[in-house]
Write an enzyme that holds these catalytic residues in place. Structure first.
Site, PDB file in Angstrom:
ATOM      1  N   SER A  51       0.789  -1.157   0.235  1.00  0.00           N
ATOM      2  CA  SER A  51      -0.135  -0.036  -0.021  1.00  0.00           C
ATOM      3  C   SER A  51       0.980   1.289  -0.028  1.00  0.00           C
ATOM      4  O   SER A  51       0.656   2.206  -0.661  1.00  0.00           O
ATOM      5  CB  SER A  51      -1.162  -0.197   1.106  1.00  0.00           C
ATOM      6  N   PHE A  52       2.120   1.382   0.912  1.00  0.00           N
ATOM      7  CA  PHE A  52       2.711   2.472   0.711  1.00  0.00           C
ATOM      8  C   PHE A  52       3.528   2.816  -0.537  1.00  0.00           C
ATOM      9  O   PHE A  52       3.746   3.789  -0.993  1.00  0.00           O
ATOM     10  CB  PHE A  52       3.746   2.545   2.031  1.00  0.00           C
ATOM     11  N   GLY A  93       8.101   9.984   7.277  1.00  0.00           N
ATOM     12  CA  GLY A  93       7.517  11.210   7.491  1.00  0.00           C
ATOM     13  C   GLY A  93       5.981  10.652   7.986  1.00  0.00           C
ATOM     14  O   GLY A  93       5.872   9.606   7.930  1.00  0.00           O
ATOM     15  N   ALA A  98      -0.326   5.578   4.068  1.00  0.00           N
ATOM     16  CA  ALA A  98      -0.548   5.152   2.707  1.00  0.00           C
ATOM     17  C   ALA A  98      -1.887   5.559   2.365  1.00  0.00           C
ATOM     18  O   ALA A  98      -2.215   6.350   1.158  1.00  0.00           O
ATOM     19  CB  ALA A  98      -0.328   3.810   2.414  1.00  0.00           C
ATOM     20  N   LYS A 157       9.588   4.775  15.918  1.00  0.00           N
ATOM     21  CA  LYS A 157       8.433   5.402  16.520  1.00  0.00           C
ATOM     22  C   LYS A 157       7.313   4.141  16.309  1.00  0.00           C
ATOM     23  O   LYS A 157       6.200   4.254  16.951  1.00  0.00           O
ATOM     24  CB  LYS A 157       7.922   6.495  15.261  1.00  0.00           C
ATOM     25  N   SER A 181      -3.237   3.024  11.128  1.00  0.00           N
ATOM     26  CA  SER A 181      -1.826   2.749  11.183  1.00  0.00           C
ATOM     27  C   SER A 181      -1.897   1.224  11.732  1.00  0.00           C
ATOM     28  O   SER A 181      -2.635   0.826  12.536  1.00  0.00           O
ATOM     29  CB  SER A 181      -1.176   3.342  12.279  1.00  0.00           C
ATOM     30  N   ARG A 182      -1.333   0.361  11.013  1.00  0.00           N
ATOM     31  CA  ARG A 182      -1.175  -1.079  11.329  1.00  0.00           C
ATOM     32  C   ARG A 182      -0.650  -1.425  12.748  1.00  0.00           C
ATOM     33  O   ARG A 182      -0.931  -2.200  13.435  1.00  0.00           O
ATOM     34  CB  ARG A 182       0.054  -1.824  10.274  1.00  0.00           C
ATOM     35  N   ASN A 183       0.314  -0.510  12.966  1.00  0.00           N
ATOM     36  CA  ASN A 183       1.043  -0.828  14.243  1.00  0.00           C
ATOM     37  C   ASN A 183       0.155  -0.439  15.270  1.00  0.00           C
ATOM     38  O   ASN A 183       0.075  -1.174  16.434  1.00  0.00           O
ATOM     39  CB  ASN A 183       2.260   0.166  14.129  1.00  0.00           C
ATOM     40  N   GLU A 201       5.703  -3.458  10.828  1.00  0.00           N
ATOM     41  CA  GLU A 201       7.022  -3.328  11.023  1.00  0.00           C
ATOM     42  C   GLU A 201       7.309  -3.419  12.583  1.00  0.00           C
ATOM     43  O   GLU A 201       8.446  -3.558  13.235  1.00  0.00           O
ATOM     44  CB  GLU A 201       7.791  -2.325  10.360  1.00  0.00           C
TER      45      GLU A 201
END
Lengths: 347, 563
Positions: free
Chosen positions: A14-15, A146, A150, A201, A264-266, A291
């Site tokens: 996706s990104f 940054g 996505a 992060k 956000s996945r995380n 990640e």
């Protein structure tokens, strides 16, 4: 649009696809997808997660085609697969290629599942730019980081990013390729700092998701983000980075975006952990790589190896990998002795 | 293909180009007028590009004048031309005049700039004279050979003795055949370590023994104060570098001189440390200015020639190994005085007259038991390894085209900042070679061991506290030294097998012999011994600073962890 410029994107997740679409507003783009079926699907349907690919994006046949047609390359591949990708790519790469990666993860030369923190060497842990320098003949390397969720980029919402490199040229070429009316591109010479900001992060985002999953509100989140950033600075410093990057767009900027967004996945990993789901089930369900989970494992190895204390990282690792209940983890963190406010500005 | 290895008896090797008139340096000297004009016009063009408005230029000129005035009053040298004052006074009055004219005459600053540039370049430029070269080449080996192979005091009797034994005293290590071959295909830049004032004479001589055409190099203007030295240097292709002049105009002239000399094929020697190592450590940080000119010249070649015919520039690091350094005492005092502070080193005149110079060389040679010169990997200007045929290969062994480093989207592009980064990369590779091609001598090893043991004995106090201790108060039991050396030998052997360092053949001896050899060699010259054997058998030192200096030669390998 520049006619004679063509840039390459490696990785149509996706990104990667979002970056390809951004780039396509300024020039022709060759997008490479390693998975043959996925590449065939993209060629036919020209959509990624229901978003259409820009008409200037062409799906590449091979890495060789990308290397011979593009001087500017953007690999956007999960860190766990990055080394294999770059080794496959390497025979076609030359010193006139410029490579700007957008992978927010670390590579380890050892097996992170079996590694012993005491015996590892920090030299075996590499950022993606270090891996590129090690495995290819490219010298002009940069990274992009940054607050760039996505989905929002695909939706053409306004955003900004940072490109970091020791070469001014990498920054300016990256800016020329990416900059649009909706997308600002800042420059930085501190590539290690920017890479580590983007990497570290991720575990803070998991923690934030968990906090939200427990039902806590904005005060708690603001506390976590601020102290999370402080911890990131300390770890970054131990790895040789300057604190400045952590205070910019790729640091606090990205931290705010990922820590406040269910997209956000995380963040969602943490959120679902707090709701009682098992990590394995969540990861299987997400499909794409979070990640943050990998970073957390590597980060814990680093901190333990250094004999340092990073309470947030160590506690959230216990929650994910040792089944510590999130409620207890929070209690522990709230009891942790505090130092002066914003003391990290003085280190 | 690996080039053939040479024996001491093979030297001097035949010249790769027999006709000295065809040497690049001869051709450069024959065409001196045009060459100098080219340097002038390019320097002017670059400076005008940098100082675009006449206001910028005027400010810069005022700065130059100011610094030159200070130099004239505070740091005047014998080598300065007699009309210096007059010249700068006239520049001053012209500058005042142009200031008054203000912007009426745009050209006046440019005229003043040209005048300064012309003067600087005329001063920098050197010449090459085949006759002088031949003479020096006959004299030097006589000199080196006679004295190295003779017992001090009896050397006059030995005239006519076998000169070739000198090469047994000075082993030359490296792929000599490759360097010789590539010197006929492109331009070779030798970058030696810099410990002693002997370095340039020694390297120049060794290179001629290798049968290479004469090299040009930048020699400190202070050395031209010595008539004898000036006579030779003026005719042997040396150009003058004045370290007092740090202004932008001068540095631009100097850079362009070097760039164009390389472009015209002149093989060059750069001492990238800039000045002799004060601490005795191998250079860790290089002055990148001159190295940058190699990159600039290579880029110009790609601009001026089609890809296949663009001449290539090869960089060869070179490590000179001495058992001892004559100036050690003065150098280490400089270092200790100024540690932690950046400053401009005052060039100590260990020899300020021809007589003192002769005495210096004499002492050096008569005391030298052995020294060695090792050449590192041949590299291109961005630090890639180069094979026998001159092709570049990156660290993965992939064959690469150097031109690609200067391309952006297929176009050759000027980018100062990019080239600066390349210079840093080249510098890192050179330093890496310094460590890998450094030959560990017995004296280095003994000094390192004893100093580290002293540090340990004093509970790892900081170096400065240790150096303030009275030498009489400290010593190390002999057996500890033996044990320490044994441990380090083991470690060095592992590093040697990995190609991380070189070892002199004596290090294969047993430790007693190593200690004896090392101590004998280091004490040969210094009247106050850095190492002494005390009556109780312990090893001590009469001069801890000197011991520290020689110990530093093995800094940077992490050896202290293995003692």
């Amino acid at each position: 649009m520049s006619q004679n410029r063509r840039v390459g994107v490696i990785g149509a997740g996706s990104f990667g696809s979002a970056i390809a679409n951004l780039l396509a507003e300024n020039q022709k783009v060759l997008l490479y997808e390693h998975n043959k079926d996925a590449a065939a699907f993209l060629r036919k349907e020209r959509t990624v997660r229901n978003f259409a690919l820009h008409q200037n994006v062409e799906i590449a046949e091979s890495l060789e085609q990308v290397a011979s047609n593009c001087f500017l390359l953007f690999p956007v591949v999960p860190s766990a697969y990055f080394k294999n990708m770059i080794i496959d790519f390497s025979p076609y790469l030359r010193p006139d290629h410029i490579m700007i990666h957008a992978t927010k993860g670390l590579h380890c030369e050892f097996d992170i599942e079996k590694a012993d923190a005491k015996t590892i060497s920090l030299k075996e842990i590499k950022t993606m730019s270090e891996l590129i320098l090690q495995e290819t003949g490219i010298v002009r390397v940069g990274c992009l980081a940054g607050p760039n969720l996505a989905l929002e980029i695909m939706e053409k919402q306004p955003a900004a990013t940072v490109i970091a490199s020791r070469f001014n040229e990498v920054i300016s070429e990256g800016q020329a390729a990416l900059r649009t009316e909706r997308f600002q591109v800042y420059g930085s010479k501190d590539i290690l700092g920017i890479e580590l900001s983007g990497v570290l992060k991720n575990y803070v985002a998991i923690a934030c998701g968990a906090l939200n999953g427990l039902g806590y509100g904005e005060n708690a989140r603001a506390l976590l983000i601020t102290r999370g950033m402080a911890e990131m600075i300390y770890i970054g410093k131990a790895l040789g980075a300057d604190k400045r990057a952590f205070l910019g767009i790729a640091g606090i900027g990205d931290l705010i975006a990922t820590c406040t967004s269910p997209k956000s996945r995380n963040y969602s990993v943490g959120y679902r952990i707090a709701k009682g789901e098992k990590l394995d089930d969540i990861l299987r369900d997400i499909g794409e790589v979070a990640e943050g989970v990998r970073t957390l494992k590597i980060g814990k190895l680093i901190v333990d190896h250094l004999g340092a204390s990073a309470p947030l990282l160590q506690t959230i690792a216990k929650v994910l990998f040792e089944d510590l209940a999130m409620e207890r983890a929070l209690k522990f963190l709230m009891r942790y002795p505090v130092s002066a406010d914003a003391e990290y500005l003085d280190i | 293909m690996i080039g053939r290895q040479y024996n001491p008896n093979d030297y001097p090797l035949p010249y790769v180009i027999e006709d000295m008139r065809q040497w690049p340096i001869s051709r450069l000297s024959d065409d001196k007028q045009n060459f100098v004009e080219e340097v002038k016009s390019r320097s002017l063009a670059r400076l005008k590009e940098r100082y675009k408005t006449s206001k910028n230029l005027r400010e810069e000129l005022a700065k130059v004048l100011y610094q030159e005035k200070i130099r004239l009053t505070e740091k005047a040298w014998k080598a300065d031309p007699p009309d210096e004052k007059k010249f700068w006074n006239s520049i001053k009055s012209k500058l005042i005049k142009s200031d008054q004219l203000n912007n009426v005459s745009q050209d006046s600053e440019a005229v003043i700039l040209e005048e300064i540039v012309n003067r600087y370049i005329e001063e920098i430029a050197g010449e090459f004279n085949i006759g002088t070269f031949k003479f020096a080449r006959t004299i030097l080996p006589q000199f080196f050979g006679r004295i190295l192979s003779a017992t001090p005091g009896r050397w006059l009797k030995n005239i006519g003795a076998n000169v070739k034994t000198i090469h047994e005293k000075i082993p030359i290590i490296g792929d000599i055949e490759k360097i010789r071959h590539l010197s006929t295909k492109g331009t070779v830049i030798i970058v030696p370590t810099h410990f002693s004032n002997m370095d340039s004479i020694l390297v120049g001589w060794i290179l001629s023994e290798l049968g290479l055409p004469a090299f040009t190099y930048g020699a400190g203007l202070n050395l031209f104060s010595i008539d004898l030295l000036a006579y030779f240097m003026n005719r042997l292709g040396a150009y003058k570098v004045d370290r007092r002049k740090k202004n932008g105009v001068y540095l631009e002239c100097l850079k362009n001189y070097s760039t164009i000399a390389i472009q015209r094929g002149a093989h060059s020697i750069f001492f990238p440390g800039g000045t002799r190592s004060r601490s005795g450590s191998l250079e860790g940080k290089l002055k990148l200015g001159l190295l940058g000119t190699a990159i600039e010249a290579q880029k110009m070649h790609f601009k001026n020639f089609p890809e296949e015919t663009a001449p290539k520039i090869y960089v060869v690091p070179c490590v000179i190994n001495y058992h001892f350094v004559l100036e050690a005492q003065a150098l280490i005092s400089d270092y200790l005085k100024e540690t932690g502070k950046e400053r401009f080193y005052k060039e100590n005149d260990e020899y300020s007259t021809s007589f003192k110079l002769m005495r210096f060389i004499w002492k050096f040679l008569s005391a030298s038991s052995s020294l060695s010169v090792s050449f590192g990997e041949v590299m291109d200007v961005v630090g890639n390894k180069v094979d026998f045929d001159g092709n570049s290969h990156n660290h993965l062994g992939q064959k690469i085209n150097v031109k690609n480093y200067f391309l952006t989207n297929g176009e050759l592009k000027d980018d100062h900042q990019r080239d600066e980064e390349y210079t840093k990369i080249l510098g890192e590779r050179i330093v890496n070679n310094y460590y890998r091609y450094n030959v560990v001598f017995t004296s280095h090893l003994v000094c390192f061991t004893v100093f580290e043991l002293l540090k340990k004995q004093q509970n790892n106090v900081d170096v400065f506290t240790l150096l303030r201790t009275l030498p009489d108060d400290v010593s190390v039991p002999y057996n500890d030294v033996v044990e320490g050396i044994n441990k380090l030998k083991e470690r060095l052997k592992i590093m040697y097998d990995k190609g991380e360092v070189l070892m002199s053949p004596e290090l294969r001896w047993n430790v007693d012999k190593i200690i004896d050899h090392g101590m004998r060699n280091i004490n040969l010259y210094h009247p106050i011994s850095p190492l002494i054997k005390l009556s109780n058998g312990n090893i001590g030192s009469e001069d801890l600073k000197l011991l520290f200096y020689y110990h530093n030669r093995l800094n940077g390998y992490g050896l202290e962890r293995f003692i």
